[in-house]
Design a protein around this motif. Structure first.
Motif, PDB file in Angstrom:
ATOM      1  N   MET A   1      -5.398  24.235  67.019  1.00  0.00           N
ATOM      2  CA  MET A   1      -5.212  25.117  65.864  1.00  0.00           C
ATOM      3  C   MET A   1      -5.579  24.410  64.565  1.00  0.00           C
ATOM      4  O   MET A   1      -6.214  24.959  63.695  1.00  0.00           O
ATOM      5  N   LEU A   2      -5.143  23.116  64.442  1.00  0.00           N
ATOM      6  CA  LEU A   2      -5.432  22.381  63.223  1.00  0.00           C
ATOM      7  C   LEU A   2      -6.926  22.168  63.051  1.00  0.00           C
ATOM      8  O   LEU A   2      -7.476  22.309  61.964  1.00  0.00           O
ATOM      9  N   GLY A   3      -7.612  21.865  64.185  1.00  0.00           N
ATOM     10  CA  GLY A   3      -9.061  21.671  64.111  1.00  0.00           C
ATOM     11  C   GLY A   3      -9.772  22.932  63.679  1.00  0.00           C
ATOM     12  O   GLY A   3     -10.705  22.891  62.860  1.00  0.00           O
ATOM     13  N   ALA A   4      -9.368  24.073  64.201  1.00  0.00           N
ATOM     14  CA  ALA A   4      -9.987  25.339  63.811  1.00  0.00           C
ATOM     15  C   ALA A   4      -9.737  25.631  62.344  1.00  0.00           C
ATOM     16  O   ALA A   4     -10.634  26.096  61.619  1.00  0.00           O
ATOM     17  N   ALA A   5      -8.516  25.337  61.887  1.00  0.00           N
ATOM     18  CA  ALA A   5      -8.199  25.583  60.480  1.00  0.00           C
ATOM     19  C   ALA A   5      -9.053  24.713  59.570  1.00  0.00           C
ATOM     20  O   ALA A   5      -9.540  25.159  58.519  1.00  0.00           O
ATOM     21  N   LEU A   6      -9.241  23.437  59.969  1.00  0.00           N
ATOM     22  CA  LEU A   6     -10.073  22.541  59.155  1.00  0.00           C
ATOM     23  C   LEU A   6     -11.526  23.007  59.133  1.00  0.00           C
ATOM     24  O   LEU A   6     -12.207  22.911  58.099  1.00  0.00           O
ATOM     25  N   THR A   7     -12.011  23.494  60.273  1.00  0.00           N
ATOM     26  CA  THR A   7     -13.387  24.005  60.332  1.00  0.00           C
ATOM     27  C   THR A   7     -13.561  25.203  59.404  1.00  0.00           C
ATOM     28  O   THR A   7     -14.543  25.289  58.654  1.00  0.00           O
ATOM     29  N   ILE A   8     -12.627  26.124  59.444  1.00  0.00           N
ATOM     30  CA  ILE A   8     -12.693  27.306  58.568  1.00  0.00           C
ATOM     31  C   ILE A   8     -12.656  26.887  57.106  1.00  0.00           C
ATOM     32  O   ILE A   8     -13.410  27.395  56.264  1.00  0.00           O
ATOM     33  N   ALA A   9     -11.785  25.926  56.791  1.00  0.00           N
ATOM     34  CA  ALA A   9     -11.685  25.459  55.409  1.00  0.00           C
ATOM     35  C   ALA A   9     -12.993  24.814  54.948  1.00  0.00           C
ATOM     36  O   ALA A   9     -13.448  25.009  53.815  1.00  0.00           O
ATOM     37  N   ALA A  10     -13.606  24.034  55.847  1.00  0.00           N
ATOM     38  CA  ALA A  10     -14.880  23.382  55.495  1.00  0.00           C
ATOM     39  C   ALA A  10     -15.971  24.408  55.246  1.00  0.00           C
ATOM     40  O   ALA A  10     -16.749  24.305  54.294  1.00  0.00           O
ATOM     41  N   LEU A  11     -16.030  25.415  56.130  1.00  0.00           N
ATOM     42  CA  LEU A  11     -17.040  26.466  55.956  1.00  0.00           C
ATOM     43  C   LEU A  11     -16.797  27.237  54.661  1.00  0.00           C
ATOM     44  O   LEU A  11     -17.744  27.584  53.943  1.00  0.00           O
ATOM     45  N   ALA A  12     -15.525  27.509  54.366  1.00  0.00           N
ATOM     46  CA  ALA A  12     -15.209  28.214  53.119  1.00  0.00           C
ATOM     47  C   ALA A  12     -15.634  27.389  51.915  1.00  0.00           C
ATOM     48  O   ALA A  12     -16.169  27.918  50.935  1.00  0.00           O
ATOM     49  N   GLY A  13     -15.424  26.058  52.020  1.00  0.00           N
ATOM     50  CA  GLY A  13     -15.855  25.200  50.920  1.00  0.00           C
ATOM     51  C   GLY A  13     -17.349  25.208  50.733  1.00  0.00           C
ATOM     52  O   GLY A  13     -17.857  25.250  49.610  1.00  0.00           O
ATOM     53  N   CYS A  14     -18.090  25.184  51.854  1.00  0.00           N
ATOM     54  CA  CYS A  14     -19.557  25.276  51.769  1.00  0.00           C
ATOM     55  C   CYS A  14     -19.983  26.589  51.132  1.00  0.00           C
ATOM     56  O   CYS A  14     -20.914  26.630  50.330  1.00  0.00           O
ATOM     57  N   GLY A  15     -19.287  27.669  51.507  1.00  0.00           N
ATOM     58  CA  GLY A  15     -19.615  28.968  50.928  1.00  0.00           C
ATOM     59  C   GLY A  15     -19.420  28.993  49.433  1.00  0.00           C
ATOM     60  O   GLY A  15     -20.228  29.577  48.700  1.00  0.00           O
ATOM     61  N   VAL A  16     -18.370  28.334  48.954  1.00  0.00           N
ATOM     62  CA  VAL A  16     -18.134  28.270  47.507  1.00  0.00           C
ATOM     63  C   VAL A  16     -19.255  27.520  46.810  1.00  0.00           C
ATOM     64  O   VAL A  16     -19.751  27.929  45.755  1.00  0.00           O
ATOM     65  N   VAL A  17     -19.690  26.410  47.403  1.00  0.00           N
ATOM     66  CA  VAL A  17     -20.782  25.628  46.817  1.00  0.00           C
ATOM     67  C   VAL A  17     -22.075  26.450  46.777  1.00  0.00           C
ATOM     68  O   VAL A  17     -22.789  26.472  45.762  1.00  0.00           O
ATOM     69  N   VAL A  18     -22.374  27.119  47.886  1.00  0.00           N
ATOM     70  CA  VAL A  18     -23.584  27.941  47.946  1.00  0.00           C
ATOM     71  C   VAL A  18     -23.531  29.056  46.907  1.00  0.00           C
ATOM     72  O   VAL A  18     -24.500  29.300  46.178  1.00  0.00           O
ATOM     73  N   ASP A  19     -22.407  29.750  46.834  1.00  0.00           N
ATOM     74  CA  ASP A  19     -22.288  30.850  45.877  1.00  0.00           C
ATOM     75  C   ASP A  19     -22.419  30.360  44.445  1.00  0.00           C
ATOM     76  O   ASP A  19     -23.030  31.025  43.604  1.00  0.00           O
ATOM     77  N   ARG A  20     -21.841  29.197  44.159  1.00  0.00           N
ATOM     78  CA  ARG A  20     -21.945  28.661  42.792  1.00  0.00           C
ATOM     79  C   ARG A  20     -23.394  28.343  42.443  1.00  0.00           C
ATOM     80  O   ARG A  20     -23.877  28.674  41.355  1.00  0.00           O
ATOM     81  N   GLN A  21     -24.107  27.713  43.375  1.00  0.00           N
ATOM     82  CA  GLN A  21     -25.512  27.395  43.133  1.00  0.00           C
ATOM     83  C   GLN A  21     -26.347  28.668  43.018  1.00  0.00           C
ATOM     84  O   GLN A  21     -27.241  28.760  42.176  1.00  0.00           O
ATOM     85  N   ALA A  22     -26.056  29.660  43.867  1.00  0.00           N
ATOM     86  CA  ALA A  22     -26.775  30.930  43.789  1.00  0.00           C
ATOM     87  C   ALA A  22     -26.507  31.621  42.462  1.00  0.00           C
ATOM     88  O   ALA A  22     -27.419  32.193  41.858  1.00  0.00           O
ATOM     89  N   ASP A  23     -25.267  31.569  41.999  1.00  0.00           N
ATOM     90  CA  ASP A  23     -24.938  32.157  40.693  1.00  0.00           C
ATOM     91  C   ASP A  23     -25.779  31.523  39.585  1.00  0.00           C
ATOM     92  O   ASP A  23     -26.300  32.222  38.707  1.00  0.00           O
ATOM     93  N   LEU A  24     -25.896  30.198  39.625  1.00  0.00           N
ATOM     94  CA  LEU A  24     -26.656  29.494  38.593  1.00  0.00           C
ATOM     95  C   LEU A  24     -28.126  29.882  38.639  1.00  0.00           C
ATOM     96  O   LEU A  24     -28.754  30.102  37.583  1.00  0.00           O
TER      97      LEU A  24
END
Length: 322
Positions: free
Chosen positions: A1-24
């Motif tokens: 469960m912890l591993g899955a949660a960390l994976t989801i969190a990492a993907l969410a973080g990548c999504g934030v970075v991508v969206d920020r760069q796309a916004d710019l």
């Protein structure tokens, strides 16, 4: 469960970075390439219209991945002394909004040529356009034909330039299929918006113009960054992905078109092949005139503008506008 949660969190973080760069990147494109014409409210949608010149009304409709800047680069300058030229950004592209608010990143539906024509006709009505000549290039050719089918008595003539008009064999390239899908539009489009290198735009333009050269300064003028915005990128892919069945239906009605129709197509066009589209179209529409341009590719209004201008003038004479 912890591993899955960390994976989801990492993907969410990548999504934030991508969206920020796309916004710019989107903000930069919109700052560098602002509207050149009027933004008008039409049926709750914003439509961009670039208007120049005086004379009989001439509507210009750009192709896939494009916007009005394709015409403002040099082509409108050839026409504005003889026509009132109204170049529209098609729905979802340039500075025009999509035709329906029901389409979201998880909905792969795209506006049909008939839907696009109806919205742009409403915009033309607001601008006082009367009995126009309508020119469509590439995908815009399908919208021009839809325009004529919807308003046969109020369309002076059609000029179809390297236009998509008939169903083609086989499928589209993988990029259109992926971005046109619900998951691809939601997941892949933001990555391209955020990170696509500018030299890929130059390569794409070279392929579209081939075998003709890209005119000097065209890449800087066209504002490809507008098309690479997430919503525009999705809209363009979905429109292209869903075009074929609409052409199947429309092609059955081409024989009803009675207005003058001029067709211009390069023999070396590999994007919208002459033998699949314009040659059948010239036989489907009574009295249609086909001009074949030997050795010319997909962009005749840049590579052979005199021939396209002559086709417009012929349509105007045939429609007794001159």
């Amino acid at each position: 469960m912890l591993g899955a949660a960390l994976t989801i969190a990492a993907l969410a973080g990548c999504g934030v970075v991508v969206d920020r760069q796309a916004d710019l990147r989107e903000a930069s494109a919109e700052s560098r390439y602002p509207p050149t014409g009027k933004l008008i409210e039409v049926q709750g949608r914003t439509i961009h219209a670039h208007i120049e010149g005086s004379g009989p009304d001439l509507v210009l409709l750009h192709g896939a991945s494009g916007n009005t800047r394709d015409f403002t680069f040099s082509f409108i300058d050839r026409l504005k002394d003889d026509y009132r030229v109204i170049a529209f950004d098609r729905p979802g592209l340039g500075w025009s909004e999509r035709a329906s608010e029901t389409y979201g990143p998880w909905n792969p539906k795209g506006e049909s040529p008939m839907e696009q024509a109806a919205l742009l006709q409403a915009a033309a009505d607001q601008l006082g356009v009367k009995r126009p000549l309508v020119l469509g290039h590439s995908y815009g050719g399908a919208v021009a034909l839809a325009w004529g089918l919807a308003r046969p008595d109020d369309t002076a003539g059609l000029i179809v330039v390297a236009g998509a008009s008939n169903p083609w064999p086989g499928g589209l390239g993988p990029l259109y299929r992926v971005i046109g899908s619900s998951w691809g539009g939601a997941l892949i489009a933001p990555l391209i918006t955020a990170w696509a290198p500018e030299d890929r735009v130059d390569d794409a333009l070279a392929g579209i113009f081939a075998p003709d050269p890209v005119p000097p300064g065209y890449s800087r003028h066209i504002g490809a960054g507008l098309t690479l915005r997430r919503e525009s990128f999705r809209a363009n892919a979905r429109q292209v992905n869903t075009l074929r069945p609409h052409l199947v239906e429309m092609s059955e009605r081409y024989p009803t078109l009675q207005m003058p129709v001029e067709i211009v197509h390069g023999t070396e066009d590999t994007t919208v092949p002459l033998d699949i589209h314009s040659e059948p179209l010239s036989r489907q529409i009574p009295g249609a005139n086909l001009t074949r341009l030997d050795g010319i590719g997909h962009m005749p209004h840049h590579a052979a503008p005199e021939a396209v201008e002559a086709a417009i003038d012929r349509a105007a004479r045939r429609a007794r506008l001159r």
